[in-house]
Design a protein around this motif. Structure first.
Motif, short mmCIF file in Angstrom:
data_model
loop_
_atom_site.label_atom_id
_atom_site.label_comp_id
_atom_site.label_asym_id
_atom_site.label_seq_id
_atom_site.Cartn_x
_atom_site.Cartn_y
_atom_site.Cartn_z
N ARG A 172 -4.06 -11.50 3.85
CA ARG A 172 -4.84 -10.29 3.59
C ARG A 172 -4.19 -9.06 4.22
O ARG A 172 -4.18 -7.99 3.63
CB ARG A 172 -6.27 -10.45 4.09
N LEU A 176 -2.17 -8.17 0.83
CA LEU A 176 -3.25 -7.42 0.20
C LEU A 176 -3.50 -6.06 0.84
O LEU A 176 -4.38 -5.32 0.41
CB LEU A 176 -4.55 -8.24 0.21
N GLN A 178 -4.97 -5.20 3.49
CA GLN A 178 -6.23 -4.98 4.17
C GLN A 178 -5.94 -4.70 5.64
O GLN A 178 -5.00 -5.24 6.21
CB GLN A 178 -7.14 -6.20 4.04
#
Length: 197
Positions: A172, A176, A178
């Motif tokens: 993540r 991603l 994040q």
């Protein structure tokens, strides 16, 4: 009068400043000369400590993972802490450290991709760096099972499950983009609680 140089101290400073540089500019854009400049030394002096940029980056990773391990050991050394709570604190510490170093994971991702293009087995490299964290998790699980605080399930399976959650958090952050792992913290808390006796 000769100047006394504390080589280990200087080496640690080089690694810290290099890691800052790698995070700021990315692995590919950092040169050996930039590292020397950042450290306020000549390239010749830098060669006394490290033979190339890749070695510096590798040692920087080793230093970072060593620091993480020391912080995790401080959690494990609390014998009064229930084993389930110890596991939770371990994972939460890992996520805290990961969040505060999320830019580093981007650089690490690029570095690993470059290694893979060069034919290096990156899975083996990663395994070498995380084996100690997995060992720490197993230590807590075994201790908790002996104390009757954690359900008696196969340690390897439990360890693999927990480690996959850590990998998910790193995915993540690194892939991603994040910057907050609060959802992973909730998942970890829920999952670990399922093993409380």
């Amino acid at each position: 009068m000769a100047i006394v140089v504390e080589h280990e101290k200087r080496k640690k400073e080089i690694l810290e400043k290099s890691l800052e540089l790698f995070i700021a500019e990315g692995y590919e854009d950092v040169t050996y000369q930039k590292i020397a400049d950042r450290c306020g030394i000549t390239r010749t002096t830098l060669y006394i400590y490290f033979k190339n940029k890749r070695e510096i980056f590798s040692f920087s990773i080793k230093q970072l993972t060593g620091d993480v391990e020391r912080q995790l050991l401080e959690i494990i050394k609390q014998p009064e802490l229930h084993s389930v709570d110890c596991l939770k604190q371990l994972f939460l510490k890992i996520f805290d450290i990961a969040e505060s170093n999320c830019k580093f994971f981007k650089v690490l991702q690029m570095y690993l991709m470059q290694l893979e293009k060069g034919g290096v087995d990156i899975n083996e490299r990663i395994k070498k760096r995380v084996i100690r964290i997995q060992h720490l998790m197993s230590t807590i699980i075994i201790r908790g099972q002996k104390k009757g605080e954690i359900k008696n399930v196969p340690v390897k399976d439990m360890n693999d499950l927990f480690y996959s959650l850590i990998e998910s958090g790193m995915f993540r952050l690194g892939i991603l983009n994040q910057t907050n792992l609060d959802q992973m913290r909730s998942i970890i808390n829920f999952t670990v609680e399922q093993f409380r006796v």
